[in-house]
Design an enzyme around this catalytic site. Structure first.
Site, PDB file in Angstrom:
ATOM      1  N   ASP A 102       8.626  12.654 -11.214  1.00 59.83           N
ATOM      2  CA  ASP A 102       8.911  13.224 -12.536  1.00 59.83           C
ATOM      3  C   ASP A 102      10.139  12.607 -13.180  1.00 59.83           C
ATOM      4  O   ASP A 102      10.238  12.503 -14.383  1.00 59.83           O
ATOM      5  CB  ASP A 102       9.191  14.730 -12.417  1.00 59.83           C
ATOM      6  CG  ASP A 102       7.947  15.488 -12.037  1.00 59.83           C
ATOM      7  OD1 ASP A 102       6.872  15.079 -12.495  1.00 59.83           O
ATOM      8  OD2 ASP A 102       8.057  16.472 -11.297  1.00 59.83           O
ATOM      9  N   ASN A 103      11.105  12.281 -12.324  1.00 56.70           N
ATOM     10  CA  ASN A 103      12.406  11.921 -12.874  1.00 56.70           C
ATOM     11  C   ASN A 103      12.731  10.454 -12.690  1.00 56.70           C
ATOM     12  O   ASN A 103      13.822  10.077 -12.337  1.00 56.70           O
ATOM     13  CB  ASN A 103      13.484  12.807 -12.262  1.00 56.70           C
ATOM     14  CG  ASN A 103      13.337  14.235 -12.739  1.00 56.70           C
ATOM     15  OD1 ASN A 103      13.695  14.544 -13.856  1.00 56.70           O
ATOM     16  ND2 ASN A 103      12.747  15.078 -11.920  1.00 56.70           N
ATOM     17  N   CYS A 104      11.733   9.626 -12.912  1.00 53.98           N
ATOM     18  CA  CYS A 104      11.913   8.181 -12.839  1.00 53.98           C
ATOM     19  C   CYS A 104      12.498   7.703 -14.163  1.00 53.98           C
ATOM     20  O   CYS A 104      11.779   7.239 -15.042  1.00 53.98           O
ATOM     21  CB  CYS A 104      10.579   7.496 -12.608  1.00 53.98           C
ATOM     22  SG  CYS A 104      10.459   6.778 -11.000  1.00 53.98           S
ATOM     23  N   LEU A 105      13.803   7.857 -14.306  1.00 51.31           N
ATOM     24  CA  LEU A 105      14.388   7.562 -15.615  1.00 51.31           C
ATOM     25  C   LEU A 105      14.731   6.095 -15.742  1.00 51.31           C
ATOM     26  O   LEU A 105      14.955   5.419 -14.782  1.00 51.31           O
ATOM     27  CB  LEU A 105      15.644   8.418 -15.808  1.00 51.31           C
ATOM     28  CG  LEU A 105      15.342   9.915 -15.826  1.00 51.31           C
ATOM     29  CD1 LEU A 105      16.620  10.704 -15.615  1.00 51.31           C
ATOM     30  CD2 LEU A 105      14.714  10.320 -17.154  1.00 51.31           C
TER      31      LEU A 105
END
Lengths: 105, 97, 123
Positions: A102-105
């Site tokens: 989800d938090n693959c920024l």
């Protein structure tokens, strides 16, 4: 070989239970990666992470998790990048049959 | 020094959770259904007054809800510009909803 | 990013999972802030303490076991979970039911926690 319908548009497996080591080989081939024992070691850790935390890790927790499980030599971004170029958390999760982090920024 | 905003009716847990931490250095702005918490004589209004926090009510929402003429005497009615001024005065905000 | 640019963030999560999607948003916000190397703390207040129950069996519902995701927070450098002690007591939860390292706070403790963060975000 799973049909293309088993994957989402980004190539992530839709159903976790469809995953087998052969499926991993199939996904890896599509990413031009030949799976070696070093890859499998990380893939197994990714699957264990998912079992324990009900989520796919972002990069930083992946590095920390690998360091905890396999020691500081392997718990480094550079090592993971050598196995899964570009985005190890995303690519590793994809080959391990897990959802996109989800938090693959 | 926090600006709290409350936008749920007094029956909702938002009011209780807000009251648990609201202090005399804080300000509370009621908006949306939160304006009902400022009804004079209500249990919620008494609890808010006892907190010692500065109490503000958004004008348009109070008018819409029909409580504008029934507000707790200690409450200050503010318009949108007043809301902005409060936001400038209190650098930290916490929304309860 | 320089140290001076780091702002401490407190995420206040006070709704029950999975009836509300706010707990998931609170968690995503905390993880995103941590990914940007900002110091993040989490407070579970009111009904939010119910997110911490470990026996969630969410498979059939197709949602995540939030407690399992919360258990991964130390890997994101989010070390401490703060728990509203009065709410936990009201729901009959004792320390065995909640994460071992959680810090239990009374109302004064929660006020102090709010006071010492640069930003507070309510969910």
């Amino acid at each position: 070989m799973l049909p293309i319908s088993a994957f989402d548009p980004e190539g992530f497996l839709r159903e976790l239970q469809d995953w087998t080591p052969e499926v991993a080989e199939q996904i890896a081939a599509g990413e031009n990666i030949h799976l070696t024992p070093a890859h499998w070691e990380i893939l197994e850790l990714l699957r264990a992470y998912y079992q324990r935390f009900d989520s796919s890790p972002a990069m930083r927790p992946l590095v920390k998790w690998v360091a905890q499980q396999l020691g500081p030599d392997k718990g480094r971004s550079i090592y993971l990048l050598s196995l899964f170029p570009g985005s190890p958390a995303k690519l590793g999760s994809k080959i391990a049959g897990l959802p996109k982090p989800d938090n693959c920024l | 020094m926090l600006l709290h905003t409350l936008s749920r009716s007094p029956a909702h847990s938002a009011l209780r959770d807000c009251l648990a931490v609201l202090g005399p250095d804080d300000a509370l702005l009621l908006l949306g259904d939160g304006v009902y918490a400022a009804l004079a004589g209500s249990e919620a209004a008494e609890l808010l007054a006892a907190s010692g926090a500065a109490l503000f009510v958004l004008d348009a929402d109070a008018a819409l809800a029909g409580v504008r003429e029934r507000l707790l005497p200690g409450a200050t009615v503010v318009d949108d510009d007043g809301f902005v001024a409060l936001s400038e005065r209190y650098s930290r905000q916490l929304a309860w909803y | 990013m320089t140290a001076a640019a780091r702002k401490s963030i407190l995420v206040v999560s006070r709704h029950a999972h999975p009836g509300s999607s706010l707990p998931r948003s609170a968690l995503d916000t905390a993880l995103a802030a941590a990914a940007f190397d900002q110091p993040v703390a989490l407070l579970f207040q009111g009904e939010g303490v119910l997110q911490l129950l470990s026996e969630q069996d969410s498979r059939a519902a197709g949602v995540r076991n939030l407690r399992k995701v919360l258990d991964s927070l130390p890997l994101y450098e989010i070390e401490t979970l703060h728990v509203d002690a009065a709410a936990a007591a009201a729901f009959g939860l004792d320390r065995d039911a909640l994460p071992a390292g959680a810090e239990w706070l009374d109302a004064a403790g929660i006020r102090a926690l709010l006071a010492r963060h640069d930003h507070v975000l309510g969910f």
